[in-house]
Design a protein around this motif. Structure first.
Motif, PDB file in Angstrom:
ATOM      1  N   SER A  43      -7.733   7.782 -21.921  1.00 41.62           N
ATOM      2  CA  SER A  43      -6.867   8.340 -22.953  1.00 41.62           C
ATOM      3  C   SER A  43      -5.559   8.851 -22.361  1.00 41.62           C
ATOM      4  O   SER A  43      -4.475   8.600 -22.905  1.00 41.62           O
ATOM      5  CB  SER A  43      -7.596   9.466 -23.690  1.00 41.62           C
ATOM      6  N   MET A  44      -5.673   9.578 -21.244  1.00 40.68           N
ATOM      7  CA  MET A  44      -4.473  10.120 -20.618  1.00 40.68           C
ATOM      8  C   MET A  44      -3.583   8.994 -20.094  1.00 40.68           C
ATOM      9  O   MET A  44      -2.358   9.022 -20.256  1.00 40.68           O
ATOM     10  CB  MET A  44      -4.835  11.068 -19.482  1.00 40.68           C
ATOM     11  N   TRP A  45      -4.178   7.985 -19.466  1.00 42.40           N
ATOM     12  CA  TRP A  45      -3.397   6.890 -18.913  1.00 42.40           C
ATOM     13  C   TRP A  45      -2.630   6.147 -20.013  1.00 42.40           C
ATOM     14  O   TRP A  45      -1.452   5.839 -19.850  1.00 42.40           O
ATOM     15  CB  TRP A  45      -4.305   5.931 -18.151  1.00 42.40           C
ATOM     16  N   GLN A  46      -3.289   5.889 -21.129  1.00 41.53           N
ATOM     17  CA  GLN A  46      -2.625   5.202 -22.232  1.00 41.53           C
ATOM     18  C   GLN A  46      -1.481   6.046 -22.797  1.00 41.53           C
ATOM     19  O   GLN A  46      -0.424   5.523 -23.156  1.00 41.53           O
ATOM     20  CB  GLN A  46      -3.635   4.866 -23.331  1.00 41.53           C
ATOM     21  N   SER A  47      -1.685   7.352 -22.859  1.00 45.64           N
ATOM     22  CA  SER A  47      -0.641   8.246 -23.342  1.00 45.64           C
ATOM     23  C   SER A  47       0.578   8.215 -22.418  1.00 45.64           C
ATOM     24  O   SER A  47       1.725   8.191 -22.877  1.00 45.64           O
ATOM     25  CB  SER A  47      -1.180   9.676 -23.457  1.00 45.64           C
ATOM     26  N   LEU A  48       0.328   8.194 -21.110  1.00 44.99           N
ATOM     27  CA  LEU A  48       1.429   8.146 -20.152  1.00 44.99           C
ATOM     28  C   LEU A  48       2.179   6.817 -20.219  1.00 44.99           C
ATOM     29  O   LEU A  48       3.403   6.764 -20.061  1.00 44.99           O
ATOM     30  CB  LEU A  48       0.901   8.381 -18.733  1.00 44.99           C
ATOM     31  N   GLN A  49       1.444   5.735 -20.462  1.00 46.24           N
ATOM     32  CA  GLN A  49       2.106   4.438 -20.598  1.00 46.24           C
ATOM     33  C   GLN A  49       3.020   4.422 -21.816  1.00 46.24           C
ATOM     34  O   GLN A  49       4.123   3.851 -21.783  1.00 46.24           O
ATOM     35  CB  GLN A  49       1.060   3.326 -20.695  1.00 46.24           C
ATOM     36  N   ALA A  50       2.584   5.050 -22.879  1.00 41.71           N
ATOM     37  CA  ALA A  50       3.414   5.132 -24.086  1.00 41.71           C
ATOM     38  C   ALA A  50       4.675   5.964 -23.809  1.00 41.71           C
ATOM     39  O   ALA A  50       5.779   5.605 -24.245  1.00 41.71           O
ATOM     40  CB  ALA A  50       2.614   5.739 -25.232  1.00 41.71           C
ATOM     41  N   SER A  51       4.494   7.064 -23.062  1.00 42.23           N
ATOM     42  CA  SER A  51       5.639   7.899 -22.719  1.00 42.23           C
ATOM     43  C   SER A  51       6.613   7.160 -21.820  1.00 42.23           C
ATOM     44  O   SER A  51       7.838   7.293 -21.959  1.00 42.23           O
ATOM     45  CB  SER A  51       5.162   9.183 -22.018  1.00 42.23           C
ATOM     46  N   ARG A  52       6.081   6.347 -20.901  1.00 39.13           N
ATOM     47  CA  ARG A  52       6.948   5.567 -20.024  1.00 39.13           C
ATOM     48  C   ARG A  52       7.765   4.561 -20.833  1.00 39.13           C
ATOM     49  O   ARG A  52       8.961   4.375 -20.592  1.00 39.13           O
ATOM     50  CB  ARG A  52       6.125   4.839 -18.961  1.00 39.13           C
ATOM     51  N   ALA A  53       7.117   3.930 -21.780  1.00 42.17           N
ATOM     52  CA  ALA A  53       7.823   2.947 -22.603  1.00 42.17           C
ATOM     53  C   ALA A  53       8.962   3.592 -23.377  1.00 42.17           C
ATOM     54  O   ALA A  53      10.061   3.020 -23.500  1.00 42.17           O
ATOM     55  CB  ALA A  53       6.832   2.267 -23.552  1.00 42.17           C
ATOM     56  N   GLU A  54       8.724   4.782 -23.882  1.00 41.16           N
ATOM     57  CA  GLU A  54       9.776   5.496 -24.606  1.00 41.16           C
ATOM     58  C   GLU A  54      10.916   5.901 -23.688  1.00 41.16           C
ATOM     59  O   GLU A  54      12.090   5.839 -24.059  1.00 41.16           O
ATOM     60  CB  GLU A  54       9.186   6.731 -25.279  1.00 41.16           C
TER      61      GLU A  54
END
Length: 298
Positions: A285-296
């Motif tokens: 869950s945390m990793w996916q959240s960080l990937q989304a933040s990176r994309a933004e």
């Protein structure tokens, strides 16, 4: 006002991973911190990425990018540089290719504040590689005595997970000549005047993609030199002889395993399977959240 925590992040050629590392700090539940990104002679676009991230945080003076022209001085030298620049009452470690769980700073700070006799604390961590592939979990040794080890077990507390009192770091700085065993040497040298602790909470993600026989050998040689100096001061050569035999044996096992392509991740970090499926779920869950933040951010 001075920040409560200074996070020291020495970086060298971390252009591909730095954004996610910084995003994990921006997502912390505790917000009273400063982040010092200390470039160590990167030859890729690390410095440009760091500068771009800092510039994107309009009005956020908590991110500071430190760069000079002295080239690659090594982790220990850059950490000492960061200690000299840090404004916080506490200092935390962070690597430019790793990630911190959102609650990491809050929980480590709470431990130090409720255990005023403790100088330095670490935590458990997920070992991962590539794009978030979880290999296993490493739990730290819990007590000061366990962390300090003995003749057959070296001093050990996962370095990237450290948080400690700034005054302790200023009294016990790193030896800049050490390139691979700077953390274990410091624990060994400071153990009589310090109190260390490890939290079982998994609050950090440690990236491992490749293990080097040469670097591993250098780490063991540097630590053995530190044990020799400790033995000279204490006049305890029995520990040095035993530690020397143990380090040589471990180096032989490591080299054999790497040469025969056995499970190098397990060998190097002793990563165990998570005790509950919740650990893996939280990591994902945390990793996916960080990937989304990176994309933004990009």
């Amino acid at each position: 006002m001075k920040p409560l925590i200074s996070i020291l992040m020495p970086v060298c050629n971390c252009a591909e991973t730095l954004t996610v590392a910084v995003q994990s700090i921006l997502a912390q539940t505790l917000e009273d911190w400063e982040l010092l990104i200390l470039d160590d002679g990167s030859t890729d676009e690390t410095l440009e990425v760091a500068t771009r991230i800092a510039a994107s945080q309009v009005g956020n003076a908590r991110l500071r990018v430190i760069a000079d022209k002295r080239g690659n001085l090594g982790l220990a030298a850059r950490l000492n540089q960061g200690i000299g620049l840090a404004k916080g009452l506490y200092i935390a470690r962070m690597d430019g290719d790793d990630v911190s769980y959102p609650q990491r700073l809050e929980r480590e700070l709470a431990y130090l504040e409720t255990h005023p006799g403790t100088d330095l604390v670490g935590c458990g961590m997920v070992i991962f590689r590539g794009e978030g592939h979880m290999v296993g979990v490493q739990k730290p040794r819990r007590t000061h005595a366990e962390i300090c080890g003995n003749a057959l077990r070296s001093c050990l507390l996962p370095h990237a997970t450290w948080m400690g009192r700034a005054e302790w770091f200023r009294r016990h700085q790193y030896r800049a000549g050490n390139r691979r065993a700077e953390d274990r040497e410091l624990l060994l040298r400071a153990r009589d005047e310090s109190c260390f602790a490890g939290m079982p909470d998994v609050l950090y993600g440690y990236r491992v993609n490749q293990v080097s026989i040469r670097k591993n050998a250098r780490a063991r040689c540097e630590y053995l030199a530190a044990v020799a100096e400790d033995a000279r001061v204490r006049r305890d050569w029995g520990r040095y002889i035993a530690a020397g035999a143990a380090e040589i044996a471990k180096l032989g096992i490591d080299t054999l395993a790497l040469a025969t392509r056995t499970d190098r991740i397990f060998l190097r970090h002793r990563a165990a399977s998570p005790e509950s499926p919740e650990v893996a779920a939280q990591w994902e869950s945390m990793w996916q959240s960080l990937q989304a933040s990176r994309a933004e951010a990009v």
